[in-house]
Design a protein around this motif. Structure first.
Motif, mmCIF file in Angstrom:
data_model
loop_
_atom_site.group_PDB
_atom_site.id
_atom_site.type_symbol
_atom_site.label_atom_id
_atom_site.label_comp_id
_atom_site.label_asym_id
_atom_site.label_seq_id
_atom_site.Cartn_x
_atom_site.Cartn_y
_atom_site.Cartn_z
ATOM 1 N N SER A 82 -5.215 -1.905 4.121
ATOM 2 C CA SER A 82 -4.926 -2.211 2.720
ATOM 3 C C SER A 82 -6.105 -2.925 2.076
ATOM 4 O O SER A 82 -6.189 -3.049 0.868
ATOM 5 C CB SER A 82 -3.687 -3.107 2.628
ATOM 6 O OG SER A 82 -3.978 -4.386 3.188
ATOM 7 N N ASP A 138 -4.055 5.835 -3.372
ATOM 8 C CA ASP A 138 -2.997 5.141 -4.119
ATOM 9 C C ASP A 138 -3.411 5.060 -5.592
ATOM 10 O O ASP A 138 -4.229 4.216 -5.974
ATOM 11 C CB ASP A 138 -2.793 3.750 -3.522
ATOM 12 C CG ASP A 138 -1.675 2.951 -4.154
ATOM 13 O OD1 ASP A 138 -1.233 3.277 -5.266
ATOM 14 O OD2 ASP A 138 -1.236 1.963 -3.531
ATOM 15 N N SER A 196 4.748 4.583 2.965
ATOM 16 C CA SER A 196 3.871 3.487 3.362
ATOM 17 C C SER A 196 2.754 4.048 4.224
ATOM 18 O O SER A 196 2.925 5.052 4.900
ATOM 19 C CB SER A 196 4.646 2.434 4.151
ATOM 20 O OG SER A 196 5.578 1.817 3.301
ATOM 21 N N GLU A 202 -6.729 -6.074 3.068
ATOM 22 C CA GLU A 202 -6.448 -7.504 3.241
ATOM 23 C C GLU A 202 -7.245 -8.115 4.387
ATOM 24 O O GLU A 202 -7.799 -9.213 4.244
ATOM 25 C CB GLU A 202 -4.954 -7.750 3.456
ATOM 26 C CG GLU A 202 -4.602 -9.216 3.432
ATOM 27 C CD GLU A 202 -3.105 -9.489 3.371
ATOM 28 O OE1 GLU A 202 -2.747 -10.682 3.395
ATOM 29 O OE2 GLU A 202 -2.316 -8.542 3.299
ATOM 30 N N PHE A 236 0.854 -1.181 0.000
ATOM 31 C CA PHE A 236 0.000 0.000 0.000
ATOM 32 C C PHE A 236 0.893 1.235 0.000
ATOM 33 O O PHE A 236 1.669 1.441 0.904
ATOM 34 C CB PHE A 236 -0.883 -0.043 1.249
ATOM 35 C CG PHE A 236 -1.936 1.043 1.327
ATOM 36 C CD1 PHE A 236 -2.019 2.085 0.430
ATOM 37 C CD2 PHE A 236 -2.874 0.998 2.345
ATOM 38 C CE1 PHE A 236 -2.988 3.063 0.524
ATOM 39 C CE2 PHE A 236 -3.860 1.968 2.458
ATOM 40 C CZ PHE A 236 -3.914 3.001 1.550
ATOM 41 N N ARG A 261 -8.518 3.021 -0.224
ATOM 42 C CA ARG A 261 -7.181 2.766 -0.764
ATOM 43 C C ARG A 261 -7.052 3.350 -2.171
ATOM 44 O O ARG A 261 -6.014 3.919 -2.523
ATOM 45 C CB ARG A 261 -6.880 1.272 -0.757
ATOM 46 C CG ARG A 261 -5.476 0.955 -1.200
ATOM 47 C CD ARG A 261 -5.116 -0.478 -0.973
ATOM 48 N NE ARG A 261 -3.814 -0.764 -1.558
ATOM 49 C CZ ARG A 261 -3.239 -1.946 -1.570
ATOM 50 N NH1 ARG A 261 -3.849 -2.971 -0.999
ATOM 51 N NH2 ARG A 261 -2.067 -2.111 -2.127
#
Length: 144
Positions: free
Chosen positions: A49, A81, A43, A51, A36, A77
């Motif tokens: 993330s 990102d 970071s 997950e 991520f 996210r």
């Protein structure tokens, strides 16, 4: 990017579309497990993330809240990102096309009850169909 639909995530987690659905889910899993990165390259461990939400949905695919949590995590996210957003958008487009081609797009038909005396065709996207039905009876001569 719009949020990934909760019903799509739920169907994939439940194993919709057989092998194709499994491959689509594996693609999402691999994408979510990528590192991520925020826009500045740092970071972002304090943000999910996705997950944990992915694993939770895998464990309990029939719980709509699990799919909603994953959808929200993916949206957050994506907002942070750009590379992930692009990859997720590509995954989503490919998933929709593959599910449509596999006939797992949520379309269904149901026939029940009664007596049917003619052919019934169930499926999708039919064209130029003919049934081998008997010819209609000849017309009666008029009594003029």
């Amino acid at each position: 990017m719009d949020q990934i639909a909760v019903d799509l995530l739920t169907r994939l987690a439940e194993g919709a579309a057989g092998e194709i659905g499994t491959r689509i889910w594996a693609g999402l899993s691999a994408l979510v497990r990528r590192p991520f990165r925020q826009g500045d390259g740092a970071s972002a461990p304090e943000l999910s993330s996705g997950e944990a939400e992915l694993v939770a949905l895998e464990r309990e695919p029939g719980v709509p809240e699990r799919a909603q949590h994953l959808s929200t995590a993916l949206a957050v996210r994506s907002a942070l990102d750009a590379d992930f957003r692009d990859a997720l958008q590509q995954w989503h487009q490919q998933a929709q096309v593959q599910l449509l081609q596999a006939g797992a797009d949520g379309t269904s038909s149901h026939i029940s009850g009664g007596t049917f005396n003619a052919p019934v065709q169930q499926g999708r996207d039919f064209s130029n169909i003919s049934f081998n039905l008997p010819a209609p009876p000849p017309a009666r001569p008029s009594a003029d």
